[in-house]
Design a protein around this motif. Sequence first.
Motif, PDB file in Angstrom:
ATOM      1  N   ILE A  82      22.031 -37.922 -65.768  1.00  0.00           N
ATOM      2  CA  ILE A  82      22.555 -38.496 -66.732  1.00  0.00           C
ATOM      3  C   ILE A  82      22.960 -39.374 -65.638  1.00  0.00           C
ATOM      4  CG2 ILE A  82      25.773 -39.424 -67.494  1.00  0.00           C
ATOM      5  CD1 ILE A  82      25.610 -36.327 -68.756  1.00  0.00           C
ATOM      6  N   ALA A 128      23.561 -31.851 -69.946  1.00  0.00           N
ATOM      7  CA  ALA A 128      22.282 -32.599 -70.067  1.00  0.00           C
ATOM      8  C   ALA A 128      21.341 -32.166 -68.979  1.00  0.00           C
ATOM      9  CB  ALA A 128      22.552 -33.812 -69.478  1.00  0.00           C
ATOM     10  N   LEU A 173      22.803 -52.582 -68.518  1.00  0.00           N
ATOM     11  CA  LEU A 173      22.188 -52.212 -69.283  1.00  0.00           C
ATOM     12  C   LEU A 173      20.995 -53.393 -69.976  1.00  0.00           C
ATOM     13  CD1 LEU A 173      21.121 -50.542 -71.748  1.00  0.00           C
ATOM     14  CD2 LEU A 173      22.978 -50.970 -72.737  1.00  0.00           C
ATOM     15  N   TYR A 181      18.103 -33.807 -68.835  1.00  0.00           N
ATOM     16  CA  TYR A 181      18.283 -34.820 -68.789  1.00  0.00           C
ATOM     17  C   TYR A 181      18.787 -35.050 -67.701  1.00  0.00           C
ATOM     18  CZ  TYR A 181      16.432 -35.670 -73.119  1.00  0.00           C
ATOM     19  OH  TYR A 181      15.554 -35.277 -74.902  1.00  0.00           O
ATOM     20  N   SER A 224      33.186 -44.069 -72.427  1.00  0.00           N
ATOM     21  CA  SER A 224      31.376 -43.601 -72.339  1.00  0.00           C
ATOM     22  C   SER A 224      31.076 -43.026 -71.764  1.00  0.00           C
ATOM     23  CB  SER A 224      30.555 -43.817 -73.708  1.00  0.00           C
ATOM     24  OG  SER A 224      30.079 -45.605 -72.670  1.00  0.00           O
ATOM     25  N   ASP A 243      10.036 -44.751 -66.725  1.00  0.00           N
ATOM     26  CA  ASP A 243      11.462 -43.423 -67.299  1.00  0.00           C
ATOM     27  C   ASP A 243      12.158 -44.188 -68.727  1.00  0.00           C
ATOM     28  OD1 ASP A 243      12.658 -46.024 -66.434  1.00  0.00           O
ATOM     29  OD2 ASP A 243      14.480 -44.551 -64.829  1.00  0.00           O
ATOM     30  N   THR A 244      12.441 -42.886 -69.162  1.00  0.00           N
ATOM     31  CA  THR A 244      13.252 -42.915 -70.262  1.00  0.00           C
ATOM     32  C   THR A 244      14.642 -43.011 -70.006  1.00  0.00           C
ATOM     33  OG1 THR A 244      12.932 -40.885 -71.109  1.00  0.00           O
ATOM     34  CG2 THR A 244      10.904 -41.953 -72.042  1.00  0.00           C
ATOM     35  N   PHE A 245      14.991 -43.537 -71.447  1.00  0.00           N
ATOM     36  CA  PHE A 245      16.085 -43.639 -71.316  1.00  0.00           C
ATOM     37  C   PHE A 245      16.791 -43.805 -72.492  1.00  0.00           C
ATOM     38  CE2 PHE A 245      15.761 -48.274 -71.302  1.00  0.00           C
ATOM     39  CZ  PHE A 245      16.448 -48.994 -71.758  1.00  0.00           C
ATOM     40  N   ASN A 246      18.342 -43.284 -72.550  1.00  0.00           N
ATOM     41  CA  ASN A 246      18.952 -43.571 -74.192  1.00  0.00           C
ATOM     42  C   ASN A 246      20.552 -44.546 -72.999  1.00  0.00           C
ATOM     43  OD1 ASN A 246      18.026 -41.882 -75.740  1.00  0.00           O
ATOM     44  ND2 ASN A 246      18.433 -39.783 -74.502  1.00  0.00           N
ATOM     45  N   ALA A 247      20.439 -45.513 -74.425  1.00  0.00           N
ATOM     46  CA  ALA A 247      21.789 -45.807 -74.079  1.00  0.00           C
ATOM     47  C   ALA A 247      22.765 -46.469 -75.359  1.00  0.00           C
ATOM     48  CB  ALA A 247      21.341 -47.566 -73.598  1.00  0.00           C
ATOM     49  N   LEU A 248      23.684 -47.149 -75.223  1.00  0.00           N
ATOM     50  CA  LEU A 248      24.932 -46.558 -76.667  1.00  0.00           C
ATOM     51  C   LEU A 248      24.782 -48.389 -76.550  1.00  0.00           C
ATOM     52  CD1 LEU A 248      26.765 -45.083 -78.156  1.00  0.00           C
ATOM     53  CD2 LEU A 248      28.900 -46.014 -76.436  1.00  0.00           C
TER      54      LEU A 248
END
Length: 132
Positions: A101, A94, A109, A99, A81, A58-63
């Motif tokens: 969340i 989202a 992470l 997407y 956040s 899977d793909t993910f975004n992170a801060l």
Amino acid sequence: MAVLEGTVDVGSVALAPVEPLIKEGKFRALAVTGAGRWFSLPDVPTMIEQGFAGFVSDTFNALFAPAGTPPDIIALLSKESRAALKTPEAREQAQRAGYQIVGGTPDELAARLASEIPAVKELVGRLGIKAD
């Protein structure tokens, strides 16, 4: 486009742009690659359910913050956040964009990255992929 045009028989694509095509019957979803079924396509099985044990991609975004950022700043960024991501507005926006969340802690992470980096390094080495 190649699948829709019949140039290729099967493809692995990002779900968000093709979800409307799946719902319209123009695309047949064989499986999703996440750990669980996708919230808006509950009838589409996972790769694991299709017999591919342990297959999760899977793909993910992170801060991220710069190395050396003080721990109290990291804690504050994480707390704020995650609070923002828990709002109904953020979740609805989202989902409309395709997407889901999840939101997690810096330690979660770090654990994910620690588990994925060696596997990606091994694959890159095995395939002989070189940076240009």
